[in-house]
Structures are given as C-alpha cells and as structure tokens.
Write a protein that holds these residues in place. Structure first.
Motif, short mmCIF file in Angstrom:
data_model
loop_
_atom_site.label_atom_id
_atom_site.label_comp_id
_atom_site.label_asym_id
_atom_site.label_seq_id
_atom_site.Cartn_x
_atom_site.Cartn_y
_atom_site.Cartn_z
N VAL A 153 -37.00 34.88 -22.50
CA VAL A 153 -35.83 35.16 -23.26
C VAL A 153 -34.29 34.80 -22.87
O VAL A 153 -33.83 35.21 -21.84
N PRO A 154 -33.74 33.63 -23.45
CA PRO A 154 -32.71 33.25 -23.00
C PRO A 154 -31.21 33.94 -22.99
O PRO A 154 -31.21 34.70 -24.47
N LYS A 155 -30.95 34.66 -22.26
CA LYS A 155 -29.74 35.58 -22.22
C LYS A 155 -28.60 34.96 -21.55
O LYS A 155 -27.73 35.93 -20.93
N GLY A 156 -28.40 33.94 -21.27
CA GLY A 156 -27.37 33.49 -20.35
C GLY A 156 -27.74 33.33 -18.92
O GLY A 156 -26.65 33.41 -17.90
N GLN A 157 -29.03 33.47 -18.37
CA GLN A 157 -29.44 33.54 -16.84
C GLN A 157 -28.90 32.27 -16.37
O GLN A 157 -28.85 31.27 -17.12
N VAL A 158 -28.44 32.37 -14.95
CA VAL A 158 -28.27 31.18 -14.44
C VAL A 158 -29.28 31.38 -13.03
O VAL A 158 -29.27 32.05 -12.49
N TYR A 159 -29.87 30.05 -13.05
CA TYR A 159 -30.71 30.20 -11.84
C TYR A 159 -30.01 29.06 -10.82
O TYR A 159 -29.90 27.88 -11.24
N PRO A 160 -29.77 29.49 -9.57
CA PRO A 160 -29.00 28.53 -8.56
C PRO A 160 -29.80 27.30 -8.15
O PRO A 160 -31.05 27.34 -8.33
N ALA A 161 -29.05 26.03 -7.96
CA ALA A 161 -29.84 24.98 -7.33
C ALA A 161 -30.30 25.43 -5.98
O ALA A 161 -29.70 26.07 -5.39
N GLU A 162 -31.32 24.59 -5.59
CA GLU A 162 -31.79 24.61 -4.07
C GLU A 162 -30.93 23.45 -3.38
O GLU A 162 -30.93 22.40 -3.72
N GLY A 163 -30.50 23.79 -2.09
CA GLY A 163 -29.90 22.83 -1.59
C GLY A 163 -28.67 22.35 -1.94
O GLY A 163 -27.85 23.28 -2.81
N THR A 164 -28.11 21.20 -2.12
CA THR A 164 -26.83 20.72 -2.54
C THR A 164 -27.10 20.66 -3.99
O THR A 164 -28.23 20.17 -4.54
N LYS A 165 -26.07 21.40 -4.81
CA LYS A 165 -26.21 21.21 -6.27
C LYS A 165 -25.92 19.71 -6.74
O LYS A 165 -24.87 19.10 -6.49
N ARG A 166 -26.74 19.21 -7.47
CA ARG A 166 -26.72 17.82 -8.01
C ARG A 166 -26.20 17.91 -9.29
O ARG A 166 -25.59 16.98 -10.02
N GLN A 167 -27.00 18.74 -10.18
CA GLN A 167 -26.67 18.73 -11.53
C GLN A 167 -26.70 20.25 -12.39
O GLN A 167 -27.18 21.06 -11.43
N ARG A 168 -26.04 20.41 -13.33
CA ARG A 168 -26.06 21.48 -14.05
C ARG A 168 -26.52 21.30 -15.30
O ARG A 168 -26.16 20.45 -15.96
N VAL A 169 -27.70 22.06 -15.71
CA VAL A 169 -28.44 21.88 -16.89
C VAL A 169 -28.80 23.13 -17.38
O VAL A 169 -28.80 24.11 -16.78
N ALA A 170 -29.08 22.81 -18.85
CA ALA A 170 -29.52 23.99 -19.56
C ALA A 170 -30.85 23.55 -20.08
O ALA A 170 -31.37 22.63 -20.21
N LEU A 171 -31.70 24.87 -20.12
CA LEU A 171 -33.17 24.76 -20.71
C LEU A 171 -33.29 25.22 -21.66
O LEU A 171 -32.70 26.51 -22.34
N MET A 172 -33.91 24.64 -22.73
CA MET A 172 -34.30 25.19 -24.16
C MET A 172 -35.57 25.65 -24.18
O MET A 172 -36.54 25.02 -24.39
N PRO A 173 -35.74 27.03 -24.38
CA PRO A 173 -37.13 27.63 -24.25
C PRO A 173 -38.02 27.36 -25.56
O PRO A 173 -39.17 27.39 -25.51
N GLY A 174 -37.46 27.46 -26.78
CA GLY A 174 -37.89 27.45 -27.95
C GLY A 174 -38.62 28.38 -28.21
O GLY A 174 -38.51 29.45 -27.75
N CYS A 175 -39.82 28.24 -29.15
CA CYS A 175 -40.57 29.53 -29.68
C CYS A 175 -41.80 29.50 -29.08
O CYS A 175 -41.93 30.44 -27.96
N ILE A 176 -42.76 28.97 -29.38
CA ILE A 176 -44.01 28.95 -28.67
C ILE A 176 -44.00 28.83 -27.30
O ILE A 176 -44.65 29.55 -26.75
N MET A 177 -43.18 27.85 -26.85
CA MET A 177 -43.02 27.53 -25.30
C MET A 177 -42.65 28.91 -24.66
O MET A 177 -43.00 29.23 -23.70
#
Ligand SMILES: Cc1cc2nc3c(=O)[nH]c(=O)nc-3n(C[C@H](O)[C@H](O)[C@H](O)COP(=O)(O)OP(=O)(O)OC[C@H]3O[C@@H](n4cnc5c(N)ncnc54)[C@H](O)[C@@H]3O)c2cc1C
Ligand code: SF4
Ligand code: SF4
Lengths: 493, 461
Positions: free
Chosen positions: B195-219
């Motif tokens: 359930v997308p609620k604005g969670q943030v999962y930190p990068a492991e090691g050096t942060k290279r990118q900031r990305v959003a995940l779109m979880p969709g419906c069935i997925m």
C-alpha cells in the motif's frame, strides 16, 4: 451452381474452419502486397492436405470456377489477386516440414512453410535454404517457387529455381504429378521448370523437394558508403569483372538510407549518397584477404567510408535494415510503386543516371534499393495515390524505366513476377510469336484458363484463344504474323 | 470465368462509421503499405492462418470502416478487434512504423461507445445488460479505487485460504458454472499487500539515485512479494525508493478494452500523485510490470488532445523506466550477486519486448547472476495468450497460445520460467497446472533478489 451450393460443397472438403465466406472477411483477400488493383474472391479455402487441394481443384474444374493459389500474399505484382473472383486457395495451414535429409542435401516441405522458418529450422542442423527474399520472414516456399523469387544472396547461390529438386503439382483437372524425384538429374522434360515462375497458372504446388546447403564456415559483412549512387554501381561491375563472387552486393541510395537509418540505427552519415553492402562467405582462412581486395576496389571507386559489421548481431542489423527497406518506404510517402527490372550489370551506372533524370522530369522522388550483383534494380517511385496527377506521373516514370531497361538489353521482371502489375509490359518484350508459344504451353496445363486467370498475358489477350490461333496459323504461310497482318488486329483479343 | 457463380445477395446494411473523438486516425492507418512482413509475428495469424486475423488484415478492416466501405457493425470487424491480443508484435516488426496499438485501441473505443449508445433497433448490437453491469463495476469502480480493489482482493484471498476454494473445486461447482478455467486464473495472493503511503526505503551504500515505485493494482495485491523483491534489489543498487501515496491502477485494462476515458482519468490521478510525491526530485519512476510500464509510457499519447495535461504527461513519461531497463542503464551492482545455479528460460512479455522494445536488458540481468544458465525457448516473443481479459473473451485462442508457449518453455528443460508481467505469470501458471507440471514461474527481479540475498526460495531449492 449457386454460390451457396459451392460453399457448402467446399465445406465438406475442408470443414467449417477451413472456409471463409463472409463478404467482409473475403475483402481482406482482395490484394497481395500490391494494391494497385483489387478484386474480392467468392470464397477462400484453407486446406491442410494435398487430398483436400485435389478435391477443391476437381470441384472447381467441374463447376468452371477459377482457383487462385495464395501463400502469404506478400507478392508485389498482384499475383495472388483473384481478378475474376473464384476460389482463393490459401496454403498457410500447409506449413509442415516433412523430411530433412542432410546427407543428400535436401528436404521435403509443404508449400505454406515460411521461408525464414525453414532456414531457422535448418540452421540448428548446420544447413540453410539459400534463396532469401527480403520478405523471407513472411513469404512462403510455394510463393517463392511460383514467383521464382530472388534475394540478396542469389548472386552467388542462384534464385529459388536453382534450389527446387521436384514439385508435387495438382494439375487443372485435379490429378497429381511429381515433377522430380528430389535428385538433381531428371530425364525427359524439365516440368519443374513449368511451375517455377509460372505464378500459379500451371498448377497448385502442394509439396516440394528443395536443395539445402551447409551454412558457410565464416561470413564477413561490410558497408561501403559513397557520395553518390554511380560509384557504388561502378564498384559492383568492377568487383564482378575482377573475378570475385561475393555472397551479396546490395545497394541503397540516399532516400532508402533515410528511410531505414533511424529505424535500424545504421548510423550512416546523413549526407551519404549511397551504401553498398558487401558480404563474402566461405572458409574462414583467407576470407579477410579476399574482403580486403574487394574493399580496395570500393575505395578506388571513391568509397568515403567502409564500415565492417563486427559482431554477428551487427551483421543481423545491417541485413534487417536492408531487408526492411521496401516496407520502410511507408515512412517517406503514402504510396510507392516498386519497379523490378534487370539490366546487364555494366549498364547499372547508366540506368541510375536515367532514373535520376526521370525523377526530375516527373517531379517525384525515386528511391533505389537493389540486388546490384544481379543487375536487378528496384527504383521505388514515391507518390500519393489519392492525387490523380501524381498517379499519372508515377505511372509515366514506371513505364519509362521499363522501356529503358529493355533498351539496355534487360528484362521487365527480375523476381517479383508479372502478375497484373506488368502484364501490359509483356508486349514490350515479346512479339506475337513469343506470346503464342507461351500460350501454347499454358494451354497444355490449363486448357480451361481456370488457374489464376487474368495474369501474365496482357489483359486483353485470352491465352487459350491465342493458342488456338497459333495452331491454326501453322497451316497458313507466314504463320501468326500473317494472320495478324491480314486481320489488321490481333484476332484473339 | 466465374459466371457459374451467383453470389448470394448481400443483405442491405446500414453503414455506421467511426465518429466523434477517439477515431483511429486515417494518417496512422495509411502508414500501412500492405507489405505483409508482420504476418508471421502475429500470434493469431500463426494460430489461424487467416488474413483477417493478421495485423495487415485488421488494418485493412479498419481502413474499410474509416473510409466508409464497411460498417462499424460488421461482425468480422468487431470480431477481429476483439480477437487481437494487442500484443503489438506487429508494431515491433513493421518497417513502416505503423502505430498499431493506437489504432486498435481507438477502434475498440469506437465499438464500445457505439454499443453503449445502441438503441437495440439499429445495426449495432447493444451490449448485454450483465456485460454492461460487469464493465461498469470493474472499469468504473473496482480499478478506480485502490481501497475497493484491495478489499476485493482480500475477499479473494479469503476465498483461497478458508478452504472455500477447495470446496468449490472439489464439488465441481465451478465446472458447472463454466468458470473453472477462470478460477484457475485466480492468482495466489501475497500474504501482505503493498500500500503506497509515502514510505521511503533508504539506499544501501552510497546513494546513487532517488526513484519512485508504482505498485499498481494486481501487482500490489497478488504480487506484493515481487514489489518487496524489487525494492530490495533497487536498494542494493544504491537507490532510495519512495512509494508516493494516492496513486492507483495504471489504466492498462481500460485503454486496451476501449475505455479510453477511464484510462485518462487514471492517468491524471497518477500524474497528480507523482507530482505531489516530488516528481522533480526523482531520477526515475520505476515499474516492474511490463503491461503497466507500456501504459505509463503512453500517457502522452493518451492525453495528446488535452492541452492542459499533455505537457504534464510528457514530464511524467520522461521519468518512467522499466525496472530492467533502469538497472541495465545505471549499471547493475554485480559485486554482491551470489551464485544461483539454476537453468532458466525467459518468457518475453509482449509489452516489454514489443511495446517497449526492451529485449536485451532482461537477458543481460539474468546472465549477470553467477551460476544461472539462460536457455532460450523457441518463439520466446510470441504472445502467451494472456493479454488482460483475453482468456475470458477469446478462451479458445488464449488456451492454444498458452499451450504452445508452455511446450516451447518446457522443451528447453528449464527449471524456472522467468518473466516480468502479471498476465504472463498467471497464464504460465495456469498452463503448467493444466499439464500437471511443477515448474516455478518467477519475475527476473525475484531471481536477482535471491541472488543478492544468497538464499534460495523454497520453490527453487
Ligand atoms: C517488403 C517486401 C520485400 C520483398 N523482397 C523480395 C525479394 O527480395 N525478392 C523477391 O523475389 N521477392 C520479394 N518480394 C516479393 C514476394 O515476397 C515474393 O514474390 C514471395 O515469393 C511471395 O511469396 P508469398 O508466399 O507471399 O506468395 P503470394 O504473394 O501469396 O503469391 C505469389 C504468387 O505465387 C502463387 N502461389 C503461391 N502459392 C502457390 C502454390 N502453392 N502453388 C502455386 N502457386 C502459388 C500465387 O498465385 C501468386 O501468383 C518482396 C515483397 C515484399 C512485400
Ligand atoms: S502493418 Fe507494417 S508490416 Fe504489416 S503490412 Fe502494414 S506496413 Fe507491412
Ligand atoms: S497486436 Fe498482436 S495479435 Fe494484434 S494484430 Fe498485432 S501481432 Fe496480431
């Protein structure tokens, strides 16, 4: 017999699933890859076996209904278009590879097998089928034989006809006949030759023996880029004159490059006037030296850049671009007319100049993509068919190129067949005696004119009446020509 | 001459043409030069050998309707628009660059609109009341509200875990109701939903990118475990992953099914959700399902006639990246991959291979896993017959294509079938079940995840 009765008898032969009779669906069978003239069939059948084909042809003969064989309908001359309606017999479900006999370099297949799939199947066994029309991903072996199709590699390996060892023919009366035993030597008349290039007017092909060849040990592909098309054409002549036999020599001009460059990431410099694809194959040892010699000729003729396709994937990309060039014309103009004539190789540079001039005269772009090694040119006239004036100008350009090709000692069809597209041009090349001889042969195989009628011969010529007149002429001093002279016009019209 | 043939007189027909908005554009239709090079790539042509079941034939039918030579009411036309899988294999091979997806979706929208407005006396058959109700519920409600979708999924899950499913199967009730095939299709739901609620999962090691995940419906319900794997893999690759709230279904089912307006509504919702979720600060919007990815990437076309939204859609689309495309592009972290000695074959989702033209990257990722052996199956890019609701609308073709796919996959002797799309994953699972074969079907990201973690899931052990 009514339409309904015919459909119901056909249904008994091929079953409900093997039949198409809805008018809207029939409409999709009214043309092949050439949409200049269309005609709906009365019914379409999709047999799976020779026996079903025999039954369909027998019924058609009894009821006097035309039968038009159709493979994938990629033909470019209207060969599979049912000009007088009738039964379109589609081979797409006769797609079995029946036998592979590598020890004797041959295989036996049904006619609906797709050219590329045969090669893909053979490749895992180290073999290939050498005739490789650019449409090979879709076209069928039956269509290849009926059109005697060529391809980029035919300069070295020969066109389809060189690879057919025997054909199972279903004749106009429904009888079955094998024209060869699957071995190269065949005593008596070469009846395989009567099916090859006959565009479905002598029989329906239901099975065949094909020659297969081992995949060459190594292959090298390079692309030579030129400022203009002339030096590219000159290179071709010089390479052949130098005694080389490359596996392929293909030319694309600046317009054709424009169409494929982006789509296939060819990375050709935008100003390039032409590219020549050179492929050599054979034993790995010494192949690079051979290629270097050919490349030197290209450089001497003015190649501004030579790019080797280093990996197999790069080679595939180069060929994908080349083989998709016709289709890619849709990116440049809504309609194109693809001319398919042949001139002696040495005349290529001259006729390229002529094509350029004609393009200016009719004020329409003409692209060029062709099997240069064979002297087989494909000027592609680009126009908008909804504009009557452009239509007329395009037609004029086509006619002019045809006449010029004949003038240079060439012919009006390289590989796409005559069909309906070039039937009117037949009389440019052949006189009454020539056409009469062809009509006589045709009559022997199709006495009722039911096998793909209305093709090859000029539209006004009924081949069977021509054959009859020719017979009659044998008793008249001066022959056919005298009859024509006496009547002031052709009596078979 | 066919003089002997007296064709049955055609019944008089009222020609209904394309009309209003969302007509297939004649200019797009006319890019088809009728060359036929697409025929052999088309799954329905391969199965039937029929010209009207080929891309060229279908475009010819659209052209006839567009030019007023055939009626929109034509059974052949409507049948073919429905029989098409919208797998877009034709689009990928077409040398002329025909945008097939756009014109088939517009044709479907035309048919759907005409059906909804049909009076019952005209040439267009109105859709049945039950179909109308189901469409209204599924398209209009279920996929529009993620809360409702999750509720529905939860009910389905309960149905599976409470034993009602077992009962229904064994009593043969489903067979009686003619829904056994559909029931087989029901996915096994993940234990928790994403359930997308604005969670943030930190990068492991050096942060290279900031990305959003779109979880969709069935997925996000049936395949939530795939999202968990995706997040872990992204973290391992130096990505900070956020799940912006208020996003929902991508609208693939709507646009493919002829409800373009429904698709547009969802597109706008998602664009707003991502804008509010900090679109400008994002390096990419990641999607791990092929079908959703291609739909998101086409928001620009979907909203192209809407001046207020077109630019916003453009900005959104520019950041959308399929997860395989993205990982290959930033350079996969291969240092932390641990051996996964397993023989894998790859089933290419149509909407990855054809619609997005992503074919090399998934293989590149698989080949990066130490010990993993990738064996190619024949016809890997031929549609598996899943295609959204295709199993329901065209059961026969769906199942013959499914069987063809599984035979090709099993012929490789692979121990795992890898894919990247929920539809394919379900279809493969159904066909395996029918054959009684126990070969696991996994997403590529799941295999990557297992390799990073150095654990082998039960099904792979
Ligand atoms: C983009 C493109 C590129 C092309 N490139 C080339 C090329 O490089 N070289 C080349 O030679 N051609 C080329 N062609 C033309 C065409 O693809 C070939 O002529 C091909 O062999 C036709 O095969 P088909 O199965 O499509 O036959 P169809 O078009 O269906 O039929 C062609 C003819 O064969 C007859 N026929 C078909 N099957 C049978 C049968 N079983 N028995 C008897 N008669 C039969 C038909 O009646 C018709 O006259 C190209 C076409 C396109 C669209
Ligand atoms: S869709 Fe493309 S490949 Fe197919 S017939 Fe049309 S132009 Fe040719
Ligand atoms: S989208 Fe797929 S099924 Fe539809 S015409 Fe194209 S290739 Fe065929």
């Amino acid at each position: 017999m009514t339409h309904l009765e015919l459909v119901s008898e056909l249904r008994h032969i091929v079953g409900e699933r093997g039949l198409v009779s809805d008018p809207d669906a029939l409409m999709t069978y009214n043309a092949d890859g050439c949409v200049m003239d269309t005609h709906d069939p009365d019914v379409v059948v999709l047999p799976t076996t020779t026996e079903q084909v025999v039954a369909v042809v027998k019924l058609a003969a009894r009821e006097h209904v035309p039968v038009i064989a159709r493979g994938a309908g990629t033909g470019l001359s209207g060969g599979a278009t049912p000009m007088r309606g009738g039964i379109v017999l589609v081979t797409s479900r006769m797609d079995k590879i029946l036998e592979i006999d590598t020890r004797n370099n041959r295989c036996r297949v049904q006619p609906g097998v797709i050219n590329f799939e045969l090669t893909a199947f053979l490749k895992s066994r180290g073999y290939h089928f050498a005739a490789d029309p650019s449409s090979q991903k879709a076209c069928t072996i039956g269509g290849n034989i009926a059109n005697n199709s060529g391809g980029p590699h035919c300069i070295k390996y020969g066109v389809t006809g060189s690879h057919v060892l025997g054909v199972q023919m279903v004749l106009a009366d429904g009888s079955i006949f094998w024209s060869g035993e699957g071995i190269v030597e065949q005593p008596g008349y070469d009846l395989t030759g009567v099916t090859v290039g006959a565009e479905g007017t002598t029989c329906v092909i239901t099975e065949c023996w094909l020659k297969i060849l081992p995949v060459p040990e190594a292959t090298r592909v390079v692309m030579a880029v030129f400022n203009d098309i002339r030096p590219a054409a000159e290179t071709v002549s010089a390479v052949i004159a130098g005694g080389f036999l490359p596996a392929a020599l293909e030319v694309m001009d600046t317009l054709a490059l424009k169409a494929v460059n982006d789509a296939y990431q060819m990375g050709i410099p935008p100003g390039a006037g032409a590219a020549l694809i050179i492929e050599v194959d054979g034993v790995d040892d010494g192949l690079d030296d051979l290629l270097a010699e050919i490349v030197q000729i290209a450089k001497d003729k003015g190649a501004i850049e030579v790019r080797p396709a280093k990996t197999p994937q790069e080679q595939v990309n180069v060929w994908a671009a080349r083989k998709n060039a016709f289709g890619a014309m849709g990116r440049l103009a809504p309609t194109y007319h693809l001319v398919d004539t042949v001139v002696p190789r040495t005349k290529l540079p001259a006729i390229m100049d002529d094509v350029k001039r004609i393009s200016k005269e009719v004020n329409l772009p003409i692209a060029n993509v062709f099997h240069a090694g064979d002297g087989n040119l494909h000027p592609i006239v680009l126009f908008d068919s909804t504009d009557p004036d452009q239509n007329a100008r395009a037609h004029k350009a086509v006619e002019e190129i045809m006449r010029l090709s004949i003038g240079y000692g060439g012919v009006i069809s390289g590989e796409h067949g005559v069909g309906i597209e070039k039937q009117e041009f037949m009389s440019y090349m052949f006189n009454d005696d020539d056409l009469g001889a062809m009509a006589a042969l045709h009559e022997a195989f199709d006495p009722e004119d039911l096998l793909n009628p209305g093709k090859i011969f000029p539209r006004k010529v009924n081949p069977n009446e021509l054959a009859a007149t020719r017979r009659q002429a044998s008793t008249v001093p001066g022959g056919l020509a005298a009859i024509v002279a006496k009547h002031g016009e052709k009596v078979w019209i | 001459m066919s003089t002997a043939l007296a064709p049955a007189p055609a019944p008089p027909r009222t020609l209904v043409g394309f009309s209003g908005k969302d007509s297939p554009e004649p200019a797009l239709i006319n890019t088809c030069v009728h060359c036929g090079l697409c025929l052999s790539s088309c799954p329905t042509y391969r199965e039937t050998g029929l010209e009207m079941s080929s891309p060229r034939g279908r475009i010819y039918l659209m052209k006839a309707v567009s030019e007023g030579r055939m009626s929109l009411a034509s059974e052949v036309f409507q049948g073919q628009m429905s029989e098409c899988l919208n797998c877009r294999a034709c689009e990928a091979v077409c040398p002329s660059g025909v945008q097939y997806g756009a014109i088939v979706e517009a044709s479907r929208a035309q048919i759907q609109t005409a059906r909804e407005h049909a009076s019952g006396t005209g040439p267009i058959r109105p859709q049945g009341a039950s179909v109308g109700l189901i469409r209204a519920f599924v398209f209009g409600r279920l996929f529009k509200s993620m809360a409702m979708f999750r509720g529905f999924s939860w009910l389905m899950k309960m149905y599976q875990v409470t034993g009602v499913q077992w009962l229904a199967r064994n009593l043969g009730i489903l067979k009686l109701m003619g829904t056994s095939e559909m029931e087989l299709m029901l996915p096994r739901f993940s234990s928790t939903f994403t359930v997308p609620k604005g969670q943030v999962y930190p990068a492991e090691g050096t942060k290279r990118q900031r990305v959003a995940l779109m979880p969709g419906c069935i997925m996000s319900t049936a395949f939530a475990h795939v999202h968990e794997a995706t997040i872990r893999v992204l973290q391992k690759n130096g990505c900070e992953v956020v799940l912006p709230p208020n996003q929902g279904c991508c609208g693939a089912l709507h646009t493919h099914g002829g409800d373009l307006d429904g698709g547009r509504e969802l597109a706008r919702t998602n664009i707003v959700a991502l804008e509010q979720g900090g679109l400008d600060e994002l390096d990419a919007i990641i999607i791990n399902a092929a079908g959703c990815g291609s739909t998101l990437k086409e928001y620009g076309h979907l909203l192209h006639e809407d001046p207020a939204w077109h630019d916003r859609a453009g900005k959104f689309v520019a950041k959308v990246k399929d997860v395989h495309e993205f990982l290959a592009q930033i350079g996969l972290n291969t240092a932390d991959l641990k051996p996964l000695p397993v023989k894998v074959t790859y089933q290419e989702p149509c909407h990855l291979a054809h619609a997005q033209r992503i074919t090399a990257q998934p293989r590149q990722l698989l080949n990066a896993i130490p010990g993993l052996k990738l064996v190619e199956m024949a016809e890997s890019s031929l549609c598996c017959g899943s295609a959204g609701v295709y199993n329901i609308t065209q059961p026969e073709l769906a199942s013959s294509l499914g069987a063809r796919k599984i035979e090709n996959a099993l012929a490789t002797g692979a121990e795992v079938i890898a894919t990247a799309n929920p539809g394919c994953a379900l279809q493969l699972a159904v066909e395996l079940k029918k054959k009684g074969r126990d070969v696991p079907v996994r997403y590529i990201v799941e295999l990557l995840d297992e390799s990073y973690r150095g654990v082998r899931s039960k099904s792979l052990a």
